[in-house]
Design an enzyme around this catalytic site. Structure first.
Site, mmCIF file in Angstrom:
data_model
loop_
_atom_site.group_PDB
_atom_site.id
_atom_site.type_symbol
_atom_site.label_atom_id
_atom_site.label_comp_id
_atom_site.label_asym_id
_atom_site.label_seq_id
_atom_site.Cartn_x
_atom_site.Cartn_y
_atom_site.Cartn_z
ATOM 1 N N ASN A 27 30.487 -36.172 89.774
ATOM 2 C CA ASN A 27 29.313 -36.123 88.903
ATOM 3 C C ASN A 27 29.678 -35.749 87.459
ATOM 4 O OD1 ASN A 27 26.221 -36.058 88.851
ATOM 5 N ND2 ASN A 27 26.831 -34.158 87.834
ATOM 6 N N ARG A 80 32.614 -9.817 93.597
ATOM 7 C CA ARG A 80 32.438 -11.235 93.934
ATOM 8 C C ARG A 80 33.775 -11.950 93.694
ATOM 9 N NH1 ARG A 80 27.813 -14.471 90.665
ATOM 10 N NH2 ARG A 80 29.193 -13.944 88.932
ATOM 11 N N PHE A 123 29.587 -18.738 76.181
ATOM 12 C CA PHE A 123 29.832 -17.533 76.972
ATOM 13 C C PHE A 123 28.654 -17.405 77.956
ATOM 14 C CE2 PHE A 123 33.973 -15.942 75.851
ATOM 15 C CZ PHE A 123 34.326 -16.948 74.970
ATOM 16 N N ASN A 124 27.876 -16.335 77.959
ATOM 17 C CA ASN A 124 26.844 -16.213 79.013
ATOM 18 C C ASN A 124 25.437 -16.359 78.424
ATOM 19 O OD1 ASN A 124 29.335 -14.972 80.126
ATOM 20 N ND2 ASN A 124 28.025 -14.526 81.871
ATOM 21 N N TYR A 164 34.252 -26.279 89.316
ATOM 22 C CA TYR A 164 33.340 -26.374 88.164
ATOM 23 C C TYR A 164 34.118 -26.176 86.865
ATOM 24 C CZ TYR A 164 30.431 -24.355 84.515
ATOM 25 O OH TYR A 164 29.883 -24.054 83.300
ATOM 26 N N SER A 172 32.717 -24.424 78.452
ATOM 27 C CA SER A 172 32.456 -23.074 78.953
ATOM 28 C C SER A 172 33.659 -22.177 78.722
ATOM 29 C CB SER A 172 32.185 -23.155 80.459
ATOM 30 O OG SER A 172 32.246 -21.877 81.031
ATOM 31 N N LYS A 180 35.180 -28.766 83.440
ATOM 32 C CA LYS A 180 35.042 -28.505 81.994
ATOM 33 C C LYS A 180 36.379 -28.715 81.305
ATOM 34 C CE LYS A 180 30.679 -27.388 82.030
ATOM 35 N NZ LYS A 180 29.701 -28.340 81.491
ATOM 36 N N LYS A 208 26.591 -27.136 87.773
ATOM 37 C CA LYS A 208 27.119 -25.947 87.094
ATOM 38 C C LYS A 208 27.215 -24.687 87.946
ATOM 39 C CE LYS A 208 22.754 -24.216 85.460
ATOM 40 N NZ LYS A 208 22.059 -23.456 84.450
#
Ligand code: UFG
Length: 337
Positions: free
Chosen positions: A99, A291, A177-178, A148, A124, A152, A84
């Protein structure tokens, strides 16, 4: 009769195990401990008074999975297991596709062999990519920016196709969400390997003195204070969302998708300030570069889960900050003390 939690020793899996056991839903955990610890079992037992079976297996291994299904009467699966880390997935795309897709296919095939029909999947919000918030489940998907996220998206597609072909399958896709926070006991929580990638574990490790300072990734986004806005959800609310989803899956064939979020956007600076004031600890930070791949604003429209599952997130951002800190300060080295 039990529900199999793949990745059941992990952050969300262990909290969901607690929510299930407290609701008298029996669970069996399967985990290869690639990013978790078997010690979580003692903690789950301390909280619930029950000690679920825990299998040390890689759920890509169909033979090992068959043994679990042969030994236990598994009526449904919540599939948490998977790699993840967004940045790692860019470096190791083949490992992520192998995986994450393989494990899901193996579980589905073994479920079919044993006549098990209910499947809840950890998806996600990343499948929505860069679209205006609030995000409803009908928003377009497939704008992922990293392997990633694509795993999903691809698994969602596999599950939609599987449910279409087999009218006996009952599938629920949960778009998280987070998730942050921890069980209020402080006995279980998030325990990432190495330096955390995500905001809350980074904050707690700065607060406990393991890391020097937080770098806020940019303060020039088009948001109220310039820092990124996300929909943080308490992991126990999320865990309870899984229980509601299991109830739905029991009663409904087909494939349905739900957002699990609060519907409220919180900025990085707001989170840092709330953490400091609720817990009375300083979190030194600097402002750094953005980022790569980060979005300005992501939050859910959680109305569908409320209407259909009768579930909504109840815990506040202050609760999330308090519980994350309670876990970290009592377990500075995670399950190793
Ligand atoms: N952030 C910082 N400094 C840090 C870490 C994060 O400023 O050290 C900021 C990010 O820029 C972002 C916010 O904090 O604005 C949240 O970042 P996280 O890394 O905690 O979470 P993301 O929203 O980037 O990603 C999370 C999950 C993914 C999932 C995605 C779905 O980690 O698995 O939500 O939207 F895909």
């Amino acid at each position: 009769m039990a529900i199999l939690l793949t990745g059941g020793a992990g952050f969300i899996g262990s909290h969901t195990a607690v929510a299930c056991l407290n609701a008298s839903v029996d669970v069996v955990l399967a985990d290869n401990f690639s990013n978790s610890s078997p010690k979580v079992l003692d903690r789950i037992e301390k909280i619930t008074g029950k000690r679920p079976a825990l299998y040390n297996v890689d759920v890509c291994d169909k033979r090992a999975l068959r043994d679990i299904f042969a030994e236990r009467f598994i009526t449904g699966v919540i599939h948490f297991a998977g790699l993840k880390a967004v940045g790692e997935s860019v470096r190791l795309p083949l490992a992520y596709y192998r995986n994450n897709l393989d494990s899901c296919l193996s579980v589905l095939e073994v479920m079919q062999e044993f006549g098990c029909k209910e499947f809840v999947f950890s998806s996600s919000a990343t499948v929505y990519g860069d679209q205006p918030a609030p995000l409803t489940e009908s928003a377009d998907t497939g704008h992922c920016s990293n392997p990633y996220g694509w795993t999903k998206f691809m698994i969602e597609q596999i599950l939609k196709d599987a449910a279409k072909a087999n009218p006996e399958l009952h599938v629920v896709l949960l778009r998280y969400f987070n998730p942050i926070g921890a069980h209020e006991s402080g006995l279980i929580g998030e325990n990432p390997n190495g330096i955390p990638n995500n905001l809350m574990p980074y904050i707690t490790q700065v607060a406990v003195g393991k890391l020097k300072q937080l770098t806020i990734f940019g303060d020039s986004y088009d948001t109220p204070d310039g820092t990124g806005v996300r929909d943080y959800i308490h992991v126990m609310d999320l865990a309870e969302g899984h229980l509601a989803a299991l109830g739905y899956a029991e009663a409904h064939a087909g494939c349905e998708v739900f957002n699990l979020g609060t519907g409220k956007g919180v900025s990085v600076l707001e989170m840092v300030n709330t953490f400091s004031s609720v817990n009375g600890v300083e979190v030194p930070y600097i402002i750094g570069e953005r980022r790569a791949g980060d979005l300005a604003t992501v939050y859910a429209d959680p109305a569908k889960a409320e209407q259909i599952l009768g579930w909504h997130a109840k815990r506040t951002v202050a609760d999330m900050c308090r519980d994350s800190w309670n876990w970290q300060k009592n377990n500075p080295n995670g399950y190793d003390g």
